[in-house]
Structures are given as structure tokens and as C-alpha cells.
Design an enzyme around this catalytic site. Structure first.
Site: not given
Ligand code: GLA
Length: 418
Positions: A31, A33, A113-114, A119, A151, A163, A212
């Protein structure tokens, strides 16, 4: 999981190109990025493989993982896994690339979902395949940025860049230090004498999109009240005193998490582990994205011998936990934890419990020989390792009637040819 039909069986032609991308596990920096902060992900052995060829009419995408075929045309609605793949097509088109009708097959071993970026792995693998198929040169960073657009614009998640950068630029056994403000980065070795253990809590992530987006909005509100462009600019915890709760706690997580990532760059395994465990406490208490079952799994890991530290990984609200453990002990610790932690069906994701998750069957070459009314199809299936070396392990002979009726393989041969 990927027992679906082959490309040839679905589309009647062999794929022209094959590309793959791994899932990621974030070691530290969650959390941060979307707050312009620092992250430290690595990649996992499980990959998503996309095979592609040109077709006619509409785009067709087959998921071998789900055993489903989707199609979409120009400007049409995108649904399910078509949103990620179609999103990649649309972002290329928006940049002026003419994309002819496609045939695509997806096979993925990245758990969905893990919290392991299934994605982003799909987007990066799709863009790699499309670049190869269409003869476009795309650098790894550009692929990550295009995947991120796919995305956020087409899959509807307003995520940060971690990611896609990790799946595009990450390397096995290394961690990617990334400054999400500047995209400055460095691939670093894991702390000496340590390896990574990833355990799935067995709880699918739920409410993750709404929570989120809510956290993201809270961070933006905190930054606005502090008069800074993003929370990255806050280095002094004292500055946060003016914020009302829960904005103060949210911002405190971001500020301390950034500091933990920077401290980890120089840390030996025991200190690195301590930073991971502190990160979990911060995600639980300040950022409020944990669940009691994740806390219990993390505590079980933290109290195990040979574990330097553990935390939830990714967005939270379910999914996986990651631990840094003494080299050579991850499998044993993982197996013990999954046996003792019976409330949910926990499972070890890394080290992989699949026979060899790094190996993905990939259609490499297909020679055809017409013998009377029957066409002999010889397919060489190669298994690609994530070390980017290729082993030819498996030879497959099949046949097909010349009138077009596909037959089942008549014989299998196996042997290491190279
Ligand atoms: C998800 C989002 C990322 C990041 C993480 C938390 O994976 O896709 O961009 O914010 O949550 O670090």
C-alpha cells in the site's frame, strides 16, 4: 488446473508465438505504490503462459485454466478474463497499433485471488505475446506501463504500478527494489542465508476492491490535508499529528512502511525478518487490511524455528502470507504449518508443491506430413524453465484427417532431446 484443450485443438492451427510472465510476491512495501513510495517484490515460480496466432473475424481467447472460450470485437463489451486480454489489445490500439483478429490461449499456474498478481502476470504475458506476434519492440518498463493501463482502464482496479513492474522486470531468486515515483529500480539478491516461503491462507480475498479504493481515497485525503502531493513526501511522523483518525493511522503505515523498505535494502536476514513482522503489525493495526485468520497464520509462521519474519502480502483481506526463512527450510516449515493450521485449508505456494511449477508446456514447433488421407502432426512440446533455459523433454505425435477432423494423439514419445 490447466488440463484444457491445446491451441491446435481449439483453433485448428498451431500458435505462432508463446510468451510467459510470472506471478509476484511482495516481500515488503504494501500500500505504498499508489502513494509514490517504495516496494520490494520478488517473482514466484508459477507463470501464466499466453500462446497467440492471427485469426479472422473477432478476437477469440481460450482459457485452458477455466476451460472457456470468449470472443470480443472492436469496441465491444469486455467480460471476465477478456477484460485483461482485451484491455491489452485496446491500450495498444489507443497507441496507434493496428491489431488484427487474434487467437489466444491462456494457461496459468498463478493462484487467482491470492495476492500474487495473477492479473498482472496475464497482462504482461499477453503484451509480450502480442509484441512478438505483431513485430513491435516493447521494453520491459513499457510493457509494465501498458499492462497497468489495461488494468486501471479496462479491468476497473485503480491499483499502483508495483505488480506490473514486478511481473515484467522481476527475476527468480532476486528482489526488485522500486521507487514508484521515479520508476528507478534495482534487482537485488535476497539476504544471505535466506529463502522465501509463501503460504496461502485459504481465504479468498473479499471486499478487496472496495476496501482498496477506500484506503487509496483516505491516503489522498491525508496528503491533501498535509498539503503534499503524495504521502511519499512525508518523512517526519510528527507531521501526522494534525490528521484526524483514521487518516493519521493510514498515513503512519505508509510513512513507516517506506522507511522499512529502505532499511531492508541493507539488512541481513534477521533484521529483514523483523522489518517484515513490523510491516504485518502496521498493516493490521494502522492500515486495517488484515483478518484474524491471516494474523493467526502470520503468528504461527513467526513462532516457527528458522523463520526470520512473516507478514501478509499484497492488498490483504485474505490471500497469502510471506515469510523469510533460513535457506533450505522453507518446504519443511510450510508443510508443518499447513498441517497444524487446520481452521482453513492453507497450502504452500512457494516452494512449489507442483511437480515443477517452473515448467510450462509450450508448443515449440509443429511439422506436418501428409500420408494418404491422414495428416501426421508431429509436435515438439518444450518445457521452459524460468531460468530462461529451454529443455526439450517431450515429443508428441498426433494425427489429423485431411478433411479437417482432428484426431486424438496416436502415440506419445518422451525423452530429453537437448
Ligand atoms: C494490489 C495492487 C498493488 C498494490 C498492492 C498493495 O496488489 O495491485 O498496486 O497497491 O495491492 O501493496
Amino acid at each position: 488446473m490447466n488440463s484444457g484443450r491445446s491451441f491446435l485443438q481449439v483453433f485448428g492451427i498451431p500458435p505462432t508465438v508463446t510468451a510467459a510472465a510470472p506471478g509476484r510476491v511482495n516481500l515488503l512495501g504494501d500500500h505504498t505504490d499508489y502513494n509514490g513510495g517504495f516496494v520490494l517484490p520478488s517473482v514466484i515460480p508459477q507463470e501464466t503462459v499466453v500462446e497467440a496466432a492471427l485469426g479472422t473475424g473477432v478476437h477469440q481467447v481460450y482459457s485452458a485454466t477455466l476451460g472457456r472460450l470468449l470472443q470480443f470485437g472492436e469496441g465491444g463489451e469486455l467480460a471476465e478474463f477478456g477484460r485483461y486480454v482485451g484491455g491489452c489489445v485496446r491500450v495498444l490500439e489507443n497507441r496507434g497499433v493496428a491489431v488484427p483478429p487474434l487467437r489466444l490461449r491462456i494457461a496459468s499456474q498463478v493462484p487467482v485471488g491470492a495476492g500474487l498478481s495473477s492479473s498482472a502476470a496475464l497482462e504482461v504475458a499477453t503484451l509480450r505475446a502480442l509484441a512478438d506476434l505483431l513485430g513491435i519492440v516493447l521494453e520491459a518498463e513499457e510493457i509494465a506501463l501498458l499492462a497497468h493501463c489495461a488494468e486501471t482502464e479496462f479491468a476497473g482496479v485503480s491499483c499502483g504500478i508495483m505488480d506490473q513492474m514486478a511481473c515484467s522486470l522481476g527475476e527468480a531468486g532476486r528482489m526488485l527494489y522500486l521507487d514508484t515515483s521515479t520508476l528507478e529500480r534495482k534487482l537485488l539478491p535476497l539476504p544471505a542465508g535466506a529463502e522465501v516461503l509463501v503460504v496461502h491462507s485459504g481465504i479468498p480475498r473479499s471486499l478487496v476492491t472496495s476496501a482498496y479504493n477506500e484506503r487509496r481515497a483516505e491516503c489522498e485525503a491525508a496528503a491533501a490535508m498535509l498539503g503534499v502531493e503524495s504521502l511519499r513526501a512525508v518523512e517526519e511522523l510528527g507531521m501526522l499529528k494534525v490528521l484526524p483518525s483514521p487518516l493519521r493511522e493510514r498515513a503512519r503505515h505508509v510513512v513507516t512502511e517506506n522507511a522499512r523498505v529502505l532499511a531492508a535494502l541493507e539488512a541481513a536476514a534477521p533484521e529483514f525478518g523483523t522489518l517484515m513482522s513490523q510491516s504485518h503489525a502496521s498493516l493490521r493495526d494502522d492500515y486495517a487490511v488484515s483478518l484474524p485468520a491471516l494474523d493467526a497464520l502470520v503468528a504461527a509462521l513467526q513462532h516457527s524455528n528458522d523463520v526470520f519474519g512473516a507478514r501478509l502480502t499484497g492488498a490483504g483481506f485474505g490471500g497469502c502470507c510471506v515469510a523469510l526463512v533460513a535457506e533450505g527450510t522453507a518446504a519443511a516449515t510450510g508443510n508443518r504449518i499447513t498441517k497444524t493450521h487446520l481452521e482453513f485449508s492453507t497450502s504452500v505456494v512457494v516452494p512449489s508443491t507442483l511437480s515443477d511449477a517452473r515448467l510450462q508446456p509450450t508448443l515449440f514447433a509443429c511439422d506436418k506430413l501428409v500420408v494418404g488421407p491422414v495428416q501426421l502432426v508431429q509436435t515438439v512440446v518444450i518445457l521452459s524453465s524460468h531460468h530462461k533455459a529451454f529443455d526439450i523433454l517431450f515429443l508428441h505425435y498426433g494425427f489429423k484427417f485431411v478433411n479437417g477432423t482432428a484426431g486424438e494423439p496416436t502415440a506419445h514419445g518422451s525423452g530429453k532431446l537437448a
